[in-house]
Design a protein around this motif. Structure first.
Motif, PDB file in Angstrom:
ATOM      1  N   ALA A 144       0.833  -1.208   0.000  1.00 43.98           N
ATOM      2  CA  ALA A 144       0.000   0.000   0.000  1.00 43.98           C
ATOM      3  C   ALA A 144       0.864   1.252   0.000  1.00 43.98           C
ATOM      4  O   ALA A 144       0.587   2.226  -0.707  1.00 43.98           O
ATOM      5  CB  ALA A 144      -0.927  -0.015   1.212  1.00 43.98           C
ATOM      6  N   ILE A 194       2.866   1.671  -3.530  1.00 47.84           N
ATOM      7  CA  ILE A 194       2.126   2.081  -4.736  1.00 47.84           C
ATOM      8  C   ILE A 194       1.316   3.362  -4.524  1.00 47.84           C
ATOM      9  O   ILE A 194       0.581   3.775  -5.425  1.00 47.84           O
ATOM     10  CB  ILE A 194       1.187   0.959  -5.236  1.00 47.84           C
ATOM     11  N   SER A 195       1.464   4.009  -3.362  1.00 51.40           N
ATOM     12  CA  SER A 195       0.678   5.212  -3.084  1.00 51.40           C
ATOM     13  C   SER A 195       0.950   6.316  -4.110  1.00 51.40           C
ATOM     14  O   SER A 195       0.027   7.013  -4.549  1.00 51.40           O
ATOM     15  CB  SER A 195       0.955   5.722  -1.670  1.00 51.40           C
ATOM     16  N   LEU A 249      -0.851   5.602  -7.356  1.00 52.17           N
ATOM     17  CA  LEU A 249      -2.295   5.826  -7.286  1.00 52.17           C
ATOM     18  C   LEU A 249      -2.653   7.300  -7.419  1.00 52.17           C
ATOM     19  O   LEU A 249      -3.735   7.641  -7.894  1.00 52.17           O
ATOM     20  CB  LEU A 249      -2.841   5.285  -5.958  1.00 52.17           C
ATOM     21  N   SER A 250      -1.761   8.195  -6.987  1.00 52.82           N
ATOM     22  CA  SER A 250      -2.094   9.621  -6.942  1.00 52.82           C
ATOM     23  C   SER A 250      -1.251  10.466  -7.892  1.00 52.82           C
ATOM     24  O   SER A 250      -1.208  11.687  -7.771  1.00 52.82           O
ATOM     25  CB  SER A 250      -1.921  10.140  -5.504  1.00 52.82           C
ATOM     26  N   THR A 272       1.933   8.208 -14.336  1.00 51.24           N
ATOM     27  CA  THR A 272       2.958   7.165 -14.349  1.00 51.24           C
ATOM     28  C   THR A 272       3.448   6.922 -15.772  1.00 51.24           C
ATOM     29  O   THR A 272       2.863   7.416 -16.741  1.00 51.24           O
ATOM     30  CB  THR A 272       2.406   5.837 -13.805  1.00 51.24           C
ATOM     31  N   CYS A 323      -2.946  -9.701  -6.465  1.00 51.51           N
ATOM     32  CA  CYS A 323      -4.279  -9.191  -6.769  1.00 51.51           C
ATOM     33  C   CYS A 323      -4.934 -10.037  -7.856  1.00 51.51           C
ATOM     34  O   CYS A 323      -4.293 -10.906  -8.455  1.00 51.51           O
ATOM     35  CB  CYS A 323      -4.180  -7.750  -7.236  1.00 51.51           C
ATOM     36  N   ASP A 375      -5.080  -2.842 -15.545  1.00 51.71           N
ATOM     37  CA  ASP A 375      -4.796  -1.414 -15.386  1.00 51.71           C
ATOM     38  C   ASP A 375      -3.497  -1.191 -14.617  1.00 51.71           C
ATOM     39  O   ASP A 375      -2.809  -2.132 -14.232  1.00 51.71           O
ATOM     40  CB  ASP A 375      -5.968  -0.722 -14.677  1.00 51.71           C
ATOM     41  N   LYS A 376      -3.186   0.071 -14.372  1.00 52.45           N
ATOM     42  CA  LYS A 376      -1.913   0.430 -13.736  1.00 52.45           C
ATOM     43  C   LYS A 376      -1.824  -0.064 -12.290  1.00 52.45           C
ATOM     44  O   LYS A 376      -0.731  -0.380 -11.806  1.00 52.45           O
ATOM     45  CB  LYS A 376      -1.709   1.946 -13.777  1.00 52.45           C
ATOM     46  N   ILE A 377      -2.963  -0.138 -11.613  1.00 57.02           N
ATOM     47  CA  ILE A 377      -2.932  -0.591 -10.213  1.00 57.02           C
ATOM     48  C   ILE A 377      -2.533  -2.061 -10.146  1.00 57.02           C
ATOM     49  O   ILE A 377      -1.692  -2.456  -9.338  1.00 57.02           O
ATOM     50  CB  ILE A 377      -4.302  -0.357  -9.537  1.00 57.02           C
ATOM     51  N   THR A 378      -3.150  -2.876 -11.007  1.00 59.07           N
ATOM     52  CA  THR A 378      -2.812  -4.300 -11.050  1.00 59.07           C
ATOM     53  C   THR A 378      -1.344  -4.493 -11.384  1.00 59.07           C
ATOM     54  O   THR A 378      -0.645  -5.302 -10.759  1.00 59.07           O
ATOM     55  CB  THR A 378      -3.688  -5.015 -12.089  1.00 59.07           C
TER      56      THR A 378
END
Length: 469
Positions: free
Chosen positions: A108, A111-112, A115-116, A119, A303, A330-333
């Protein structure tokens, strides 16, 4: 009396400012708060209109208090509809209903920024031009899994679908009848094969399939030889299946691809940690499988994703398949999986820092420390309970026969285990426990050390609010 009670109903703007509702008001947005007030007032209004005099007398005694209580209960119910944190006291490590694998707090934090921020998802910084979203992750997966190529899609069903669509569309996908698996949510391998455009060709029987069964089924209509790991069930007794290595040799002889759906996806030799062995991705590749597919959120500990590894020229073909666009990640994965696979570069770090692996391999003494810590906190709160030995499970359709020694907290009280389970589950922060042998308990295998104090406070809240003695 009906008219009097209807006139007694408080106005919306009065309830919006009511001091007794201020705490619950701060826990939701304004429009949810307003909707709950209007909804409750409407329900009371209809109730008054349709009630007899005897019921109206009971209602009139504490009308305002009853309304406010109903508003609070409705708001709590609405809050439970949102995705939220729960305490997993079931002892099932990869719990499909509770989000499967849990991420570490380190992920968490790592990757903070992604997420904000913007990239370099599809931008090659070195060349200053458009790049591939898969490039960096693919290199990392290949390094860890020791393979030529890799591709990530949204889930393992998507991985199987894409692979069959590319290599067996309009042709037979030959599979043992004993491997026609149904996974969670009634998704079945035969249906996925059909949807991919391939044709299902079953060989063998439910309990016994021989190499010649495959060989006799091969002709000019054959597309691929498909092997599916039965990770969520076991067939015992008079059984036989064909080892992957033998299937690969047959594939070479008949010039057919052999692809394997491993399901859970495992990179660890669990026997080193006293746990029953699950087939590994590396072993399947060493046996010569052309492509291997597996999930990202089960034994891998990441994930939701479907990961395909194997021969580079085959992976390159999959990248050009038009269906890929519909199931890409997506970028989060990508950020999460990069973190997970980077951790796997050192197995000791993986076992230590990936929660799923840590819970599967940890010493029973660690669970005992957690149960004793919670027990001490509950004793200080005078909550009746006892420490009991339990059996935890891995879950997620993985290792169905493997039980893990654990400890739990059994709760005693003047109510039934079913009612106790309901009260814990409906707590503002849900505590999901287990009922076994007519007793309700929380299995500490799936409770994190950092959550124990918060858990004890929520347990106390259940006992106090419900008046359990």
């Amino acid at each position: 009396m009906k008219e009097r009670l209807l006139r007694s109903l408080p106005k919306v703007d009065i309830l919006l400012k009511d001091k007794d509702l201020q705490n619950i008001k701060e826990s939701v947005d304004y429009y949810t708060f307003l909707w709950c007030i209007k909804n409750v007032l409407g329900s009371f209004r209809e109730n008054i209109k349709n009630s007899n005099d005897k019921d109206l007398e009971k209602l009139s005694d504490n009308l305002l208090a009853s309304i406010k209580k109903s508003i609070i209960e409705l708001i709590q119910k609405e809050k439970r509809k949102r995705l939220q944190k729960v305490f997993n006291g079931t002892g099932t490590i990869i719990h499909t209903n509770l989000g499967r694998s849990v991420f570490s707090k380190k992920i968490a934090k790592d990757i903070s920024d992604i997420l904000s921020s913007y990239t370099n998802l599809e931008y090659n910084i070195e060349r200053g031009e458009r790049g591939s979203r898969y490039e960096n992750l693919e290199k990392l997966i290949c390094k860890v899994a020791q393979c030529e190529g890799a591709l990530v899609v949204n889930n393992n069903a998507g991985a199987v679908l894409l692979t069959l669509n590319e290599f067996s569309q309009g042709k037979n996908a030959i599979i043992s009848r004993g491997e026609l698996v149904e996974i969670g949510g009634s998704f079945r391998v035969p249906e996925i094969i059909k949807f991919s455009g391939a044709k299902l060709l079953e060989v063998g029987t439910t309990n016994r399939t021989h190499l010649e069964d495959y060989e006799n089924a091969i002709d000019e209509t054959s597309g691929v030889l498909l092997k599916v790991h039965t990770s969520n069930y076991k067939i015992k007794g008079f059984t036989k299946d064909v080892p992957l290595g033998d299937l690969v040799e047959l594939g070479k002889k008949k010039n057919l691809l052999v692809i394997e759906d491993l399901g859970s996806g495992n990179l660890i030799e669990f026997t080193k940690y006293g746990v029953i062995q699950e087939p590994t991705i590396k072993k399947s590749l060493e046996c010569g499988a052309s492509l291997v597919m597996f999930s990202g959120d089960k034994l891998l500990g990441g994930c939701q994703a479907g990961i395909i590894v194997g021969k580079k020229h085959l992976i390159d073909r999959l990248k050009k398949n038009q269906f890929l666009r519909t199931i890409r990640v997506d970028k989060i994965t990508i950020a999460i999986l990069e973190n997970i696979f980077r951790t796997y570069l050192d197995e000791k770090e993986a076992v230590k820092n990936i929660p799923t692996l840590r819970m599967i391999t940890e010493d029973i003494k660690e669970v005992e420390k957690r149960v004793n810590k919670l027990s001490k906190l509950l004793n200080n709160k005078n909550i009746s309970h006892s420490v009991i030995p339990t059996k935890a499970t891995i879950g997620g359709g993985s290792m169905p026969e493997e039980d893990i020694e654990s400890f739990g907290i059994e709760f005693k009280g003047d109510i039934s285990p079913n009612r106790l389970e309901e009260y814990f589950r409906k707590n503002p922060v849900s505590i999901i426990g287990r009922i076994e042998k007519n007793r309700f308990f929380i299995d500490m295998k799936t409770i994190f050390d950092d959550d124990i104090e918060e858990l004890s406070e929520n347990i106390e809240r259940v006992f106090l609010e419900r008046g359990i003695k």
